[in-house]
Motif scaffolding. Structure first.
Motif, PDB file in Angstrom:
ATOM      1  N   ARG A 432       0.961  -1.073   0.095  1.00  0.00           N
ATOM      2  CA  ARG A 432      -0.012  -0.211   0.167  1.00  0.00           C
ATOM      3  C   ARG A 432       0.977   1.169  -0.016  1.00  0.00           C
ATOM      4  O   ARG A 432       0.549   2.182  -0.543  1.00  0.00           O
ATOM      5  N   ALA A 435       2.448   1.753  -3.293  1.00  0.00           N
ATOM      6  CA  ALA A 435       1.712   2.228  -4.442  1.00  0.00           C
ATOM      7  C   ALA A 435       1.348   3.672  -4.069  1.00  0.00           C
ATOM      8  O   ALA A 435       1.116   4.642  -5.049  1.00  0.00           O
ATOM      9  N   TRP A 436       1.271   4.081  -2.898  1.00  0.00           N
ATOM     10  CA  TRP A 436       1.158   5.469  -2.511  1.00  0.00           C
ATOM     11  C   TRP A 436       2.058   6.449  -2.914  1.00  0.00           C
ATOM     12  O   TRP A 436       1.997   7.434  -3.646  1.00  0.00           O
ATOM     13  N   GLN A 438       4.246   5.707  -5.272  1.00  0.00           N
ATOM     14  CA  GLN A 438       4.172   5.628  -6.593  1.00  0.00           C
ATOM     15  C   GLN A 438       3.240   6.775  -7.181  1.00  0.00           C
ATOM     16  O   GLN A 438       3.436   7.617  -8.170  1.00  0.00           O
ATOM     17  N   ARG A 439       1.964   6.950  -6.684  1.00  0.00           N
ATOM     18  CA  ARG A 439       1.008   7.757  -7.048  1.00  0.00           C
ATOM     19  C   ARG A 439       1.330   9.328  -6.859  1.00  0.00           C
ATOM     20  O   ARG A 439       1.228  10.153  -7.769  1.00  0.00           O
ATOM     21  N   TYR A 440       2.065   9.475  -5.772  1.00  0.00           N
ATOM     22  CA  TYR A 440       2.357  10.931  -5.281  1.00  0.00           C
ATOM     23  C   TYR A 440       3.875  11.449  -5.670  1.00  0.00           C
ATOM     24  O   TYR A 440       3.926  12.750  -5.682  1.00  0.00           O
ATOM     25  N   SER A 443       4.763   9.785 -10.158  1.00  0.00           N
ATOM     26  CA  SER A 443       3.920  10.018 -11.225  1.00  0.00           C
ATOM     27  C   SER A 443       3.918  11.558 -11.623  1.00  0.00           C
ATOM     28  O   SER A 443       4.453  12.136 -10.559  1.00  0.00           O
TER      29      SER A 443
END
Length: 444
Positions: A432, A435-436, A438-440, A443
């Motif tokens: 989790r 992924a967090w 990776q997103r913020y 990206s």
């Protein structure tokens, strides 16, 4: 001719054990213990032959704690007639308060009342009021108490650690009393004199330090006049990379947190694990007694540690291998609490993942610019009690956030070097978090 009073010995520092301050409701207990120490010193130095104790002593201490003069009838000490009298305010001159025959020296004279009042007030109360017991100090002590009650920490070691945090035995007793753990000054003193237990430290290595795909080393950078020690890991080769500040638990920068830095580096991040006891020589100095690290962290003003973490962010932003506009943070236990505080203090932080950490001051939550992933264990009821308040604060401030509570997991469930490690919850939480980030952080 009255016998001349012997030359006065150098005054002892009667508040040498008063190194930690407590919340106002506990100050009366502090003064009570301290007054008992004064009585003992007076008996040795001035030939006191008797003490009247009981509830009157508590009443006197309560009055002193409120800054009021001692009232008639409290603390009757029996002094020899040749006890020297020093100048005192008119309200505290011999005969102004107290009972007994002034010519015989029997009873509590006004000057004697003033001496005791002045000593408690100036030598102790001022020290107590200098600061209040910080929330991070209390957080660590309560964690020790929780471990003691659960059977994970022997009583003697729990008492010894409390003395370390308090800075001495005199204040350890009221701290323990506030936690509902009865003890005596004698038991605490005996525990304080004992050695630190020998505990083998698990390495917690999942990514070897010599992994050829990584660069990993200890570095230093400045935070004011502090040379901050930290562990830096990042991928070899082309950059720049997003970066993450890693914040350790209350036992300092152990190998486990260096390994977390390398795990992040394997995923393409530059990771910096900051040693928050750098101002006291760094974690390696205390490897034989890591409770000293916890005590240092508890006594260090949070603002000072936040300044070290902010300096770490600046250090990362100055590295060629780092993308300066993509900085995140992750922390565990005590470090989870510091992750919250860093997020409230540094607007450059884009993402943060505090694991089971105490809340920051809720008034500072609107300052958060980072996206928050707050991670908790279902069984960690002490920390989880703060979730509703911080959730409401983030909702009102419109902070991007997600709160995750893992079933069957306890405090420190992510740490694979301790007994409460929960492998399934740790794997799920890591997925989790990555992924967090990776997103913020990765990206656009």
């Amino acid at each position: 001719m009255p016998q001349q009073h012997a030359e006065q010995q150098p005054r002892r520092n009667v508040h040498q054990d008063i190194a930690l301050s407590l919340d106002p409701p506990q100050q009366t207990l502090v003064l009570q213990v301290a007054f008992e120490r004064l009585i003992a010193l007076a008996q040795v130095r001035r030939g006191v032959t008797g003490v009247r104790a009981g509830n009157e002593r508590r009443g006197y201490v309560q009055q002193v704690a409120l800054g009021q003069p001692a009232q008639r009838g409290h603390h009757h000490l029996f002094y020899p007639a040749n006890l020297p009298r020093q100048a005192a305010p008119a309200s505290a001159r011999p005969g102004a308060r107290g009972r007994g025959d002034a010519s015989s020296g029997e009873g509590l004279r006004g000057r004697d009342t003033y001496f005791l009042y002045r000593t408690c007030r100036v030598k102790i109360l001022r020290r107590v009021r200098r600061t209040s017991m910080g929330d991070l100090e209390r957080y660590i002590v309560e964690e020790w108490a929780e471990d003691f009650r659960a059977g994970r920490l022997p009583r003697r070691e729990f008492l010894r650690r409390t003395v370390l945090m308090a800075g001495g035995t005199a204040l350890a007793v009221p701290i323990l009393d506030s936690l509902g753990i009865p003890t005596t000054l004698e038991e605490v003193a005996a525990a304080a004199e004992g050695p630190a237990p020998s505990v083998a430290q698990a390495t917690g290595v999942t990514v070897p330090p010599d992994d050829p795909s990584l660069s990993a080393e200890m570095v230093t950078f400045a935070s004011g006049d502090i040379a901050v020690q930290a562990y830096l890991a990042h991928p070899r080769g082309a950059g720049p990379h997003p970066a993450v500040v890693v914040i350790h638990e209350n036992r300092g920068l152990l190998e486990h947190f260096k390994d977390i830095s390398r795990r992040l580096a394997k995923l393409g991040y530059a990771a910096l694990a900051v040693d928050l006891v750098s101002h006291e020589g760094g974690t390696p100095r205390y490897m034989n007694d890591l409770a000293q690290v916890s005590a240092i962290l508890g006594r260090t003003p949070p603002e000072r540690m936040v300044a070290m973490l902010n300096a770490g962010v600046g250090f990362l932003q100055g590295l060629p291998v780092v993308r300066r506009d993509r900085i995140g943070a992750i922390g565990f236990c005590f470090g989870g609490g510091m992750t919250w505080r860093l997020a409230t203090a540094n607007p450059d932080l884009r993402a943060a993942a505090p694991f089971y950490g105490p809340n920051p001051p809720l008034a500072d939550v609107p300052k958060i610019k980072a996206a928050i992933l707050a991670v908790y264990g279902e069984l960690d009821t002490r920390i989880n009690a703060g979730i509703p308040a911080v959730r409401e604060a983030m909702q009102q401030a419109r902070v991007a956030h997600e709160i995750v509570i893992y079933p069957g997991a306890n405090h420190a469930f992510f740490n694979d070097t301790v007994e409460r490690y929960n492998a399934a919850a740790a794997r799920a939480a890591w997925q989790r978090v990555t992924a967090w980030f990776q997103r913020y952080l990765r990206s656009a």
